[in-house]
Enzyme design. Structure first.
Site, PDB file in Angstrom:
ATOM      1  N   ASP A 160       0.996  -0.960  -0.089  1.00  0.00           N
ATOM      2  CA  ASP A 160       0.081   0.303  -0.356  1.00  0.00           C
ATOM      3  C   ASP A 160       1.201   1.202   0.050  1.00  0.00           C
ATOM      4  O   ASP A 160       2.089   1.332   0.627  1.00  0.00           O
ATOM      5  CB  ASP A 160      -1.124  -0.199   1.310  1.00  0.00           C
ATOM      6  CG  ASP A 160      -2.473   0.970   1.392  1.00  0.00           C
ATOM      7  OD1 ASP A 160      -3.371   0.200   0.667  1.00  0.00           O
ATOM      8  OD2 ASP A 160      -2.592   2.137   1.053  1.00  0.00           O
ATOM      9  N   PHE A 185     -31.335 -12.668  -0.202  1.00  0.00           N
ATOM     10  CA  PHE A 185     -30.871 -11.205  -0.970  1.00  0.00           C
ATOM     11  C   PHE A 185     -32.938 -11.333  -1.766  1.00  0.00           C
ATOM     12  O   PHE A 185     -33.531  -9.806  -2.455  1.00  0.00           O
ATOM     13  CB  PHE A 185     -30.473 -11.061  -1.854  1.00  0.00           C
ATOM     14  CG  PHE A 185     -29.136 -10.505  -1.732  1.00  0.00           C
ATOM     15  CD1 PHE A 185     -28.105 -11.264  -1.213  1.00  0.00           C
ATOM     16  CD2 PHE A 185     -28.340  -9.089  -2.044  1.00  0.00           C
ATOM     17  CE1 PHE A 185     -27.144 -11.416  -0.120  1.00  0.00           C
ATOM     18  CE2 PHE A 185     -27.077  -9.138  -1.620  1.00  0.00           C
ATOM     19  CZ  PHE A 185     -26.718  -9.777  -0.264  1.00  0.00           C
ATOM     20  N   LEU A 186     -33.587 -11.081  -0.807  1.00  0.00           N
ATOM     21  CA  LEU A 186     -34.914 -10.771  -0.760  1.00  0.00           C
ATOM     22  C   LEU A 186     -35.584 -10.620   0.489  1.00  0.00           C
ATOM     23  O   LEU A 186     -36.982 -10.422   1.000  1.00  0.00           O
ATOM     24  CB  LEU A 186     -35.856 -11.922  -0.865  1.00  0.00           C
ATOM     25  CG  LEU A 186     -36.157 -12.706  -2.305  1.00  0.00           C
ATOM     26  CD1 LEU A 186     -37.011 -13.801  -2.997  1.00  0.00           C
ATOM     27  CD2 LEU A 186     -36.706 -11.391  -3.959  1.00  0.00           C
ATOM     28  N   CYS A 238     -20.388  -1.329  -2.430  1.00  0.00           N
ATOM     29  CA  CYS A 238     -20.375  -2.048  -3.994  1.00  0.00           C
ATOM     30  C   CYS A 238     -21.643  -2.049  -5.025  1.00  0.00           C
ATOM     31  O   CYS A 238     -21.525  -1.322  -5.762  1.00  0.00           O
ATOM     32  CB  CYS A 238     -20.237  -3.980  -3.923  1.00  0.00           C
ATOM     33  SG  CYS A 238     -18.044  -3.766  -2.859  1.00  0.00           S
ATOM     34  N   ARG A 272     -19.933   3.973   4.315  1.00  0.00           N
ATOM     35  CA  ARG A 272     -20.685   4.741   1.522  1.00  0.00           C
ATOM     36  C   ARG A 272     -21.469   4.385   1.614  1.00  0.00           C
ATOM     37  O   ARG A 272     -22.639   2.715   2.391  1.00  0.00           O
ATOM     38  CB  ARG A 272     -19.281   3.678   0.922  1.00  0.00           C
ATOM     39  CG  ARG A 272     -18.744   4.508   1.845  1.00  0.00           C
ATOM     40  CD  ARG A 272     -16.948   3.578   0.899  1.00  0.00           C
ATOM     41  NE  ARG A 272     -16.482   2.577   1.655  1.00  0.00           N
ATOM     42  CZ  ARG A 272     -15.715   1.747   1.168  1.00  0.00           C
ATOM     43  NH1 ARG A 272     -15.414   1.864  -0.313  1.00  0.00           N
ATOM     44  NH2 ARG A 272     -15.114   0.793   1.524  1.00  0.00           N
TER      45      ARG A 272
HETATM   46  C1  UDX Z   1     -21.838  -7.656  -1.908  1.00  0.00           C
HETATM   47  C2  UDX Z   1     -22.363  -8.352  -2.620  1.00  0.00           C
HETATM   48  O1  UDX Z   1     -22.734  -8.778  -1.812  1.00  0.00           O
HETATM   49  C3  UDX Z   1     -20.388  -9.482  -2.502  1.00  0.00           C
HETATM   50  O2  UDX Z   1     -20.889 -10.172  -3.723  1.00  0.00           O
HETATM   51  C4  UDX Z   1     -19.615  -7.867  -3.640  1.00  0.00           C
HETATM   52  O3  UDX Z   1     -18.943  -8.508  -4.157  1.00  0.00           O
HETATM   53  C5  UDX Z   1     -19.739  -7.026  -3.575  1.00  0.00           C
HETATM   54  O4  UDX Z   1     -20.569  -6.288  -2.686  1.00  0.00           O
HETATM   55  P1  UDX Z   1     -21.679  -5.709   0.358  1.00  0.00           P
HETATM   56  O5  UDX Z   1     -21.807  -5.066  -0.183  1.00  0.00           O
HETATM   57  O6  UDX Z   1     -20.326  -6.132   1.048  1.00  0.00           O
HETATM   58  O7  UDX Z   1     -21.071  -6.632  -0.977  1.00  0.00           O
HETATM   59  O8  UDX Z   1     -22.868  -6.638   1.769  1.00  0.00           O
HETATM   60  P2  UDX Z   1     -24.422  -6.886   1.456  1.00  0.00           P
HETATM   61  O9  UDX Z   1     -24.457  -7.573   1.852  1.00  0.00           O
HETATM   62  O10 UDX Z   1     -24.179  -7.794  -0.332  1.00  0.00           O
HETATM   63  O11 UDX Z   1     -25.860  -5.991   1.245  1.00  0.00           O
HETATM   64  C6  UDX Z   1     -25.459  -5.164   0.526  1.00  0.00           C
HETATM   65  C7  UDX Z   1     -26.605  -3.812   0.407  1.00  0.00           C
HETATM   66  O12 UDX Z   1     -27.882  -4.977   0.237  1.00  0.00           O
HETATM   67  C8  UDX Z   1     -26.820  -3.660   2.488  1.00  0.00           C
HETATM   68  O13 UDX Z   1     -27.092  -2.431   2.068  1.00  0.00           O
HETATM   69  C9  UDX Z   1     -28.049  -4.646   2.860  1.00  0.00           C
HETATM   70  O14 UDX Z   1     -28.647  -3.543   3.927  1.00  0.00           O
HETATM   71  C10 UDX Z   1     -28.622  -4.313   1.347  1.00  0.00           C
HETATM   72  N1  UDX Z   1     -29.458  -5.744   1.462  1.00  0.00           N
HETATM   73  C11 UDX Z   1     -29.198  -7.179   1.637  1.00  0.00           C
HETATM   74  C12 UDX Z   1     -30.780  -6.121   1.533  1.00  0.00           C
HETATM   75  O15 UDX Z   1     -31.519  -4.696   1.811  1.00  0.00           O
HETATM   76  N2  UDX Z   1     -31.619  -6.903   1.510  1.00  0.00           N
HETATM   77  C13 UDX Z   1     -31.099  -8.433   1.030  1.00  0.00           C
HETATM   78  O16 UDX Z   1     -31.886  -9.252   1.200  1.00  0.00           O
HETATM   79  C14 UDX Z   1     -29.983  -8.397   0.853  1.00  0.00           C
END
Ligand code: UDX
Length: 446
Positions: free
Chosen positions: A47, A266-267, A277, A344
């Site tokens: 880094d 993710f529902l 991300c 973020r």
């Molecule tokens: C995500 C992807 O899952 C991962 O594969 C990728 O490499 C990076 O981005 P991350 O951002 O760390 O990971 O978190 P994740 O658990 O996926 O949640 C993302 C957002 O979706 C969060 O704000 C979470 O609160 C929201 N979320 C997730 C929902 O609102 N409902 C869900 O059912 C799942």
């Protein structure tokens, strides 16, 4: 390199060992680095930030991520993980050199590749043996070719390197587990031999693999994250219909998710998706498509649903309180999701802004993210203990569903409040339990 049974575990591990360099020590770079080191590889992490390097050498991770500190300390003391601030040294060390630097959204949402380009230049200046250059940063389609061209333009012969795309799918909060247990390893390359060689690094993980071309691998990352965001926006749109017709979104999601073609994950309806991300990658894919001449309307709709989700929720809070002016509102949870201090694109930021603009006093608690939010909103009353959060408040809002909040004694919380109004932005509490504790309970999608 074949994995041979030579009768000694240690010798087998030595045989498997690869020299790996990882440039960038964010979530992706650091977690990948310590996990590969823990698998017995000789990892040099790099880094340019001297402070981060000094801390890492003492075993202090620059990010909050469960499990990282322990593995970092272990691999440092085993000697498998080392740290440098020199890309030159990292390039010379690794047979495989990962680029895992940030690609933040630029002013129009197109990912900013300044850091990737700078690293590619440095690698080109220092290559002195055959090297596989692996792009792990999330980059627009065509970036693998761009990195290859940068290196070629510096006069490096084509035979001395291959550029490979190997996107990372780890989630913050469960990054170590995700890295050790990937659903799939995606590798994109022009030269199949380079892809197969990189695959050997991951062989101990025994994950399914997909070897493809550079552009497809780059698109897999954007398309996967965008699809997941789309799925969440879909259930959030359904949650609005549920509110209007008296249905319950949790039951609807359960009924949908049990169809294996849809799947349960993710529902979870809530305040919407945030983090580092989904917002960036969805916008990135919209922009990539636009630059190629395609208007990705479906993704734009997912973004609009996501923006509206928190506005609609706060409208409901405001209506119930009869305006924010002079009210005290308490927030449980500030991180964009549990088990991280990352804020973020966290929904807490939108909520605090709305409340402060409306003239409310804001109290807040988060197990690890308060210091980060303090830098953005110094005029919030941050409390040290979860049970102090709602003291004297007119309303309590659950923003992030940390596990420790699920066990809260709502009787005790309610007794400390002025008004017993609970808005649950993540469907974290049971309506019955909240009502038994005397709360007026409101949530998303029912
Ligand atoms: C995500 C992807 O899952 C991962 O594969 C990728 O490499 C990076 O981005 P991350 O951002 O760390 O990971 O978190 P994740 O658990 O996926 O949640 C993302 C957002 O979706 C969060 O704000 C979470 O609160 C929201 N979320 C997730 C929902 O609102 N409902 C869900 O059912 C799942």
């Amino acid at each position: 390199m074949p994995i041979t049974d030579n009768g000694s575990g240690q010798e087998a591990a030595d045989e498997r060992q690869m020299k790996v360099s990882i440039i960038g020590t964010g979530y992706v770079g650091l977690v990948t680095g310590v996990v590969l080191a823990d698998m017995g590889n000789d990892v040099l992490s790099c880094d340019k930030d001297a402070d981060k390097v000094a801390k890492l050498r003492q075993g202090i991770p620059p990010i909050y991520e469960p499990g990282v500190e322990e593995i970092l300390k272990r691999t440092l003391s085993d000697g498998f993980f080392k740290v440098t601030d020199s890309v030159a040294e990292a390039t010379k060390h690794g047979d495989v050199v990962f680029i895992a630097v940030g690609t933040p959204p630029g002013p129009d949402g197109t990912p900013d590749l300044t850091a990737v380009k700078a690293v590619a230049h440095e690698i080109a200046k220092n290559i002195d043996k055959y090297t596989i250059v692996v792009n792990k940063s999330t980059v627009p389609v065509g970036s693998g070719d761009m990195v290859e061209n940068i290196i070629l333009e510096q006069g490096v012969p084509k035979s001395l390197f291959d550029v490979v795309s190997n996107p990372e799918f780890l989630r913050e909060g469960s990054a170590i587990w995700d890295t050790r247990n990937p659903d799939r390893i995606v590798i994109g390359a022009k030269n199949r031999e380079a892809a197969v060689r990189l695959l050997e690094l991951y062989a101990p993980l025994e994950a399914p693999n997909i070897i493809t071309d550079l552009n497809s691998a780059e698109l897999i990352k954007y398309a996967s994250n965008s699809f997941l965001a789309l799925k969440i926006s879909f259930i959030n749109a359904v949650s609005r219909v549920c509110e209007l017709c008296g249905a319950d979104v949790n039951d609807v999601a359960k009924g949908m998710g049990t169809d294996q073609r849809i799947g349960k994950q993710f529902l979870q309806a809530g305040l919407g998706w945030g983090g580092s991300c989904f917002p960036k990658d969805v916008e990135g894919l919209v922009k990539v498509a636009q630059n190629l001449g395609y208007d990705f309307e479906m993704l734009k709709a997912a973004q609009a649903v996501n923006r509206d989700q928190v506005c609609h929720f706060m409208d409901r809070v405001e209506r119930r309180l009869g305006g924010f002016q002079g009210k005290t509102v308490a927030l449980l949870g500030l991180a964009f999701k549990p088990n991280t201090d990352d804020i973020r694109d966290a929904k807490s930021l939108d909520i605090i802004e709305t409340l402060l603009k409306g003239g409310a006093t804001v109290r807040a608690f988060d197990p690890v993210a308060m210091d980060n939010v303090k830098e953005v909103f110094p005029h919030v009353n941050y409390v040290d203990h979860v049970y102090e959060t709602a003291e004297g408040a007119d309303c309590l809002i659950l923003v992030t569903e940390w596990n420790e909040f699920k066990q809260l004694d709502l009787d005790r919380v309610g007794k400390s409040m002025k008004g017993k109004i609970l808005f649950d932005g993540r469907r974290c509490f049971s309506k019955q339990v909240a009502e038994r504790a005397g709360f007026d309970y409101y949530t998303i999608g029912s």
